[in-house]
Design a protein around this motif. Structure first.
Motif, mmCIF file in Angstrom:
data_model
loop_
_atom_site.group_PDB
_atom_site.id
_atom_site.type_symbol
_atom_site.label_atom_id
_atom_site.label_comp_id
_atom_site.label_asym_id
_atom_site.label_seq_id
_atom_site.Cartn_x
_atom_site.Cartn_y
_atom_site.Cartn_z
ATOM 1 N N LEU A 205 0.818 -1.215 0.000
ATOM 2 C CA LEU A 205 0.000 0.000 0.000
ATOM 3 C C LEU A 205 0.853 1.269 0.000
ATOM 4 O O LEU A 205 0.559 2.228 -0.725
ATOM 5 N N VAL A 206 1.912 1.265 0.787
ATOM 6 C CA VAL A 206 2.808 2.430 0.807
ATOM 7 C C VAL A 206 3.527 2.561 -0.536
ATOM 8 O O VAL A 206 3.739 3.682 -1.036
ATOM 9 N N CYS A 207 3.869 1.426 -1.160
ATOM 10 C CA CYS A 207 4.440 1.465 -2.511
ATOM 11 C C CYS A 207 3.436 2.062 -3.497
ATOM 12 O O CYS A 207 3.819 2.791 -4.431
ATOM 13 N N GLY A 208 2.142 1.776 -3.295
ATOM 14 C CA GLY A 208 1.095 2.369 -4.123
ATOM 15 C C GLY A 208 1.067 3.887 -3.987
ATOM 16 O O GLY A 208 0.920 4.615 -4.974
ATOM 17 N N LEU A 209 1.216 4.368 -2.750
ATOM 18 C CA LEU A 209 1.278 5.817 -2.517
ATOM 19 C C LEU A 209 2.460 6.440 -3.261
ATOM 20 O O LEU A 209 2.348 7.504 -3.882
ATOM 21 N N LYS A 210 3.604 5.764 -3.200
ATOM 22 C CA LYS A 210 4.801 6.284 -3.866
ATOM 23 C C LYS A 210 4.696 6.163 -5.384
ATOM 24 O O LYS A 210 5.316 6.935 -6.120
ATOM 25 N N ALA A 211 3.924 5.185 -5.864
ATOM 26 C CA ALA A 211 3.706 5.052 -7.309
ATOM 27 C C ALA A 211 2.961 6.267 -7.851
ATOM 28 O O ALA A 211 3.220 6.726 -8.966
ATOM 29 N N VAL A 212 2.043 6.799 -7.040
ATOM 30 C CA VAL A 212 1.338 8.032 -7.427
ATOM 31 C C VAL A 212 2.349 9.179 -7.530
ATOM 32 O O VAL A 212 2.317 9.970 -8.490
ATOM 33 N N ASP A 213 3.255 9.271 -6.552
ATOM 34 C CA ASP A 213 4.312 10.291 -6.590
ATOM 35 C C ASP A 213 5.153 10.157 -7.860
ATOM 36 O O ASP A 213 5.486 11.152 -8.514
ATOM 37 N N ALA A 214 5.511 8.905 -8.190
ATOM 38 C CA ALA A 214 6.363 8.646 -9.346
ATOM 39 C C ALA A 214 5.686 9.061 -10.644
ATOM 40 O O ALA A 214 6.299 9.705 -11.505
ATOM 41 N N PHE A 215 4.417 8.698 -10.795
ATOM 42 C CA PHE A 215 3.700 9.015 -12.029
ATOM 43 C C PHE A 215 3.454 10.516 -12.147
ATOM 44 O O PHE A 215 3.629 11.107 -13.216
ATOM 45 N N GLU A 216 3.082 11.140 -11.045
ATOM 46 C CA GLU A 216 2.815 12.578 -11.035
ATOM 47 C C GLU A 216 4.059 13.385 -11.384
ATOM 48 O O GLU A 216 3.973 14.480 -11.968
ATOM 49 N N ASP A 217 5.219 12.846 -11.057
ATOM 50 C CA ASP A 217 6.485 13.547 -11.240
ATOM 51 C C ASP A 217 6.740 13.944 -12.694
ATOM 52 O O ASP A 217 7.373 14.964 -12.959
ATOM 53 N N VAL A 218 6.241 13.174 -13.655
ATOM 54 C CA VAL A 218 6.471 13.497 -15.062
ATOM 55 C C VAL A 218 5.718 14.777 -15.460
ATOM 56 O O VAL A 218 6.192 15.561 -16.281
ATOM 57 N N PHE A 219 4.558 15.019 -14.860
ATOM 58 C CA PHE A 219 3.805 16.247 -15.113
ATOM 59 C C PHE A 219 4.515 17.449 -14.480
ATOM 60 O O PHE A 219 4.562 18.532 -15.054
ATOM 61 N N HIS A 220 5.076 17.221 -13.295
ATOM 62 C CA HIS A 220 5.804 18.296 -12.624
ATOM 63 C C HIS A 220 7.105 18.608 -13.353
ATOM 64 O O HIS A 220 7.568 19.750 -13.347
ATOM 65 N N GLY A 221 7.704 17.582 -13.980
ATOM 66 C CA GLY A 221 8.881 17.800 -14.804
ATOM 67 C C GLY A 221 8.558 18.691 -16.004
ATOM 68 O O GLY A 221 9.337 19.567 -16.376
ATOM 69 N N LEU A 222 7.385 18.468 -16.601
ATOM 70 C CA LEU A 222 6.931 19.303 -17.716
ATOM 71 C C LEU A 222 6.738 20.750 -17.275
ATOM 72 O O LEU A 222 7.151 21.688 -17.966
ATOM 73 N N LEU A 223 6.125 20.921 -16.106
ATOM 74 C CA LEU A 223 5.904 22.270 -15.577
ATOM 75 C C LEU A 223 7.231 22.978 -15.321
ATOM 76 O O LEU A 223 7.401 24.153 -15.668
ATOM 77 N N GLN A 224 8.184 22.268 -14.723
ATOM 78 C CA GLN A 224 9.489 22.871 -14.444
ATOM 79 C C GLN A 224 10.245 23.166 -15.738
ATOM 80 O O GLN A 224 10.929 24.193 -15.846
ATOM 81 N N GLN A 225 10.115 22.290 -16.715
ATOM 82 C CA GLN A 225 10.777 22.467 -18.006
ATOM 83 C C GLN A 225 10.322 23.761 -18.686
ATOM 84 O O GLN A 225 11.081 24.376 -19.431
ATOM 85 N N HIS A 226 9.080 24.170 -18.370
ATOM 86 C CA HIS A 226 8.521 25.393 -18.966
ATOM 87 C C HIS A 226 8.362 26.510 -17.931
ATOM 88 O O HIS A 226 7.449 27.331 -18.001
ATOM 89 N N ASP A 227 9.259 26.489 -16.918
ATOM 90 C CA ASP A 227 9.358 27.566 -15.920
ATOM 91 C C ASP A 227 8.080 27.759 -15.095
ATOM 92 O O ASP A 227 7.705 28.885 -14.770
ATOM 93 N N HIS A 228 7.430 26.659 -14.743
ATOM 94 C CA HIS A 228 6.243 26.734 -13.885
ATOM 95 C C HIS A 228 6.380 25.766 -12.701
ATOM 96 O O HIS A 228 5.425 25.086 -12.339
ATOM 97 N N LEU A 229 7.571 25.760 -12.115
ATOM 98 C CA LEU A 229 7.812 24.864 -10.974
ATOM 99 C C LEU A 229 6.914 25.221 -9.794
ATOM 100 O O LEU A 229 6.548 24.361 -8.999
ATOM 101 N N GLU A 230 6.535 26.504 -9.683
ATOM 102 C CA GLU A 230 5.695 26.934 -8.556
ATOM 103 C C GLU A 230 4.318 26.256 -8.588
ATOM 104 O O GLU A 230 3.721 26.000 -7.538
#
Length: 398
Positions: A99-124
């Motif tokens: 279950l805790v691995c499931g929680l971290k899997a959400v973090d892992a998948f979400e990270d690619v969207f946050h990478g896109l935001l940071q790549q385009h200067d929207h890290l905030e």
């Protein structure tokens, strides 16, 4: 801050209700999940953010993340299944880890969207999403466990909430970002996987190193000693996580400086961050020596007075590991990451062979000293490698 302190805060509640079994299970579950999340992330975030010319389109980064997140959970199921079959884990511990691995899997998948935001200067924007989601998770987890005293049901509810919030929050902002679009190219997907493989291995082994003492203790010592070690290890874990948020915003800036061949500015930025990490580590060691044990004993309602020396030694190791995290990011920016893996393999092998023996022979002091020694060796290896990279760059530019 929320990401770094979530385990500390949640354990404040768990340790007062069940400070042996549930606390021990929750801590080792987080240690395993924080290792396996490296499979989910696959070292792509820093590569994605430093891809200033958009060599790979977002659809290829997204496809890669779907694949690695599925792979992460597959490995988690196999790992837990082996330990359950061998009798190392009971059913409750196995479920908590998954279950805790499931929680971290959400973090892992979400990270690619946050990478896109940071790549385009929207890290905030990514910061706002993480703040809302993690704050909700922490408060929800503490309240539910406080009232029902059932760790499995608590994590199930939190997992469902986390998935829902991630979909709603990320889905609402990604559509507003303007990024390079195109058709999925399997060759690009394969190249991305190959390019990021050394980063993945390095970060995986890096997190293994950061959590290796917990794995050694989990094998040879008792649940009580596991819980006590993790209480004094908690500040070290926090330093390591906080360090990522100190240097993460610099990835894009460093990539631009490196591409401009401004080596003087590149070195100054590295030196500044290294000094900051060194000062923070020294302050943490002083505070740990003066106040660490009384504060941790009060927080977790456990007498930890016997572990004062171990805490200071671990804090030094944590500072060294934070430096390694930063230097690994620097090497990723330069795209010389392929040979980095050998240093990590060497030090990880050292810990694999000697960590268990140190825990058996000298207990928590042994594993604490061994962890700090291994961190120092890894720091030395990575610094030497950065010097070689910059030297090669000077030769090529001339």
């Amino acid at each position: 801050m929320l990401n770094s302190f979530q385990l500390v805060i949640i354990l404040l509640v768990i340790s007062r209700i069940d400070n042996i079994k549930d606390a021990g299970n929750f801590v080792i579950a987080y240690a395993i999940a924080n290792l396996l999340i490296m499979i989910g992330r696959y070292g792509v975030r820093q590569y994605q953010v430093s891809d200033i010319n958009e060599q790979f389109i977002f659809r290829e980064y997204l496809s890669s993340r779907i694949f690695t997140t599925i792979l992460m959970m597959t490995v988690a199921i196999i790992y837990v299944g082996i330990h359950y079959y061998n009798g190392s884990y009971d059913s409750e511990k196995s479920i908590v880890i998954l279950l805790v691995c499931g929680l971290k899997a959400v973090d892992a998948f979400e990270d690619v969207f946050h990478g896109l935001l940071q790549q385009h200067d929207h890290l905030e924007i990514a910061g706002k999403i993480l703040t809302i989601r993690l704050f909700t998770y922490i408060i929800e987890c503490m309240l539910i466990y406080y009232f029902i005293h059932d760790l499995i049901i608590t994590i199930v509810i939190c997992l469902l909430t986390t998935i829902a919030l991630s979909i709603i929050l990320n889905g609402s902002v990604i559509r507003t970002v303007s990024y390079k679009k195109g058709h999925f190219n399997f060759t690009h997907f394969k190249n991305l996987t190959v390019d990021c493989f050394p980063i993945f291995i390095s970060t995986f082994l890096q997190i293994y190193m950061a959590n290796a003492p917990k794995y050694s203790i989990d094998i040879v010592l008792t649940s009580k000693e596991q819980a006590e070690f993790n209480y004094i290890f908690m500040p070290v874990f926090v330093i390591s996580l906080l360090s990522t948020f100190i240097y993460q915003p610099l990835v894009h800036k460093l990539a631009i400086i490196w591409n401009q061949k401004d080596l003087k500015k590149f070195w100054l930025l590295i030196l500044r961050q290294t000094v900051i990490i060194a000062i923070l580590t020294l302050l943490c060691m002083i505070m740990g020596y003066l106040l660490g044990i009384p504060v941790l004993s009060l927080l977790y309602s456990v007498d930890l007075s016997a572990y004062k020396s171990e805490l200071v030694i671990l804090l030094l190791g944590g500072g060294l590991m934070a430096a390694v995290n930063f230097f690994t990011m620097v090497i990723t920016v330069t795209r010389y990451q392929k040979n980095l893996v050998w240093g990590y393999l060497l030090i990880s092998l050292l810990f694999l062979l000697g960590g268990k023996k140190a825990a058996i022979s000298y207990g928590i002091m042994g594993i604490s000293s061994f962890y700090t020694l291994a961190s120092a060796c890894l720091t030395f290896v990575v610094i030497i490698y950065i010097c070689i990279i910059v030297k090669l760059s000077k030769i090529k530019s001339s």
